[in-house]
Design a protein around this motif. Sequence first.
Motif, short mmCIF file in Angstrom:
data_model
loop_
_atom_site.label_atom_id
_atom_site.label_comp_id
_atom_site.label_asym_id
_atom_site.label_seq_id
_atom_site.Cartn_x
_atom_site.Cartn_y
_atom_site.Cartn_z
N ARG A 1 46.62 74.25 19.47
CA ARG A 1 46.47 73.70 20.82
C ARG A 1 47.82 73.12 21.23
O ARG A 1 48.57 72.62 20.39
N ILE A 2 48.10 73.14 22.52
CA ILE A 2 49.35 72.55 23.02
C ILE A 2 49.40 71.06 22.65
O ILE A 2 50.45 70.55 22.28
N SER A 3 48.26 70.38 22.71
CA SER A 3 48.21 68.95 22.35
C SER A 3 48.61 68.73 20.89
O SER A 3 49.20 67.71 20.56
N GLU A 4 48.29 69.68 20.02
CA GLU A 4 48.71 69.57 18.62
C GLU A 4 50.21 69.85 18.48
O GLU A 4 50.91 69.18 17.72
N SER B 1 57.70 72.77 23.68
CA SER B 1 58.78 73.04 24.63
C SER B 1 59.53 74.34 24.34
O SER B 1 60.41 74.71 25.10
N LEU B 2 59.17 75.04 23.25
CA LEU B 2 59.81 76.32 22.95
C LEU B 2 59.29 77.41 23.87
O LEU B 2 58.19 77.32 24.41
N ALA C 1 46.48 80.33 30.22
CA ALA C 1 46.06 79.00 30.66
C ALA C 1 46.97 77.90 30.13
O ALA C 1 46.82 76.74 30.47
N LYS C 2 47.94 78.27 29.28
CA LYS C 2 48.90 77.32 28.69
C LYS C 2 48.22 76.20 27.91
O LYS C 2 48.69 75.07 27.88
N ASN C 3 47.10 76.53 27.25
CA ASN C 3 46.44 75.50 26.45
C ASN C 3 46.50 75.77 24.95
O ASN C 3 46.22 74.89 24.15
N THR C 4 46.87 76.99 24.54
CA THR C 4 47.06 77.29 23.13
C THR C 4 48.29 78.18 22.94
O THR C 4 48.75 78.83 23.88
N MET C 5 48.81 78.17 21.72
CA MET C 5 49.97 79.01 21.39
C MET C 5 49.78 79.59 20.00
O MET C 5 49.04 79.05 19.19
N ASN D 1 54.33 64.30 13.56
CA ASN D 1 53.82 62.97 13.94
C ASN D 1 52.37 63.12 14.39
O ASN D 1 52.10 63.26 15.57
N ALA D 2 51.46 63.12 13.44
CA ALA D 2 50.06 63.35 13.76
C ALA D 2 49.18 62.46 12.89
O ALA D 2 49.61 62.00 11.84
N PRO D 3 47.94 62.23 13.33
CA PRO D 3 46.99 61.50 12.49
C PRO D 3 46.83 62.23 11.15
O PRO D 3 47.02 63.45 11.07
#
Length: 74
Positions: free
Chosen positions: A62-65, A5-6, A46-50, A18-20
């Motif tokens: 990755r955004i999911s990470e 969200s930054l 593509a807003k999929n990596t940062m 909070n990750a596996p």
Amino acid sequence: MTLDSLNKGDSAVIKNVNAPQALKARLTSFGINKGANITLQEVTLAKNTMEISVNKTKVALRISEAQNIEVEAQ
């Protein structure tokens, strides 16, 4: 608030990861752990990596990470 969200150029302190366990170990090896100061450098079109900087090291996530990393903006 989570890392994804930054906005570009924002700085924050990591409050929790909070990750596996496998992902948490990988992130820790890059210095991404509780109390670390980070700055968001870039987000792909593509807003999929940062790209973030942690302790003068640039890391691509990755955004999911990034959604697993709780931060407090500075």
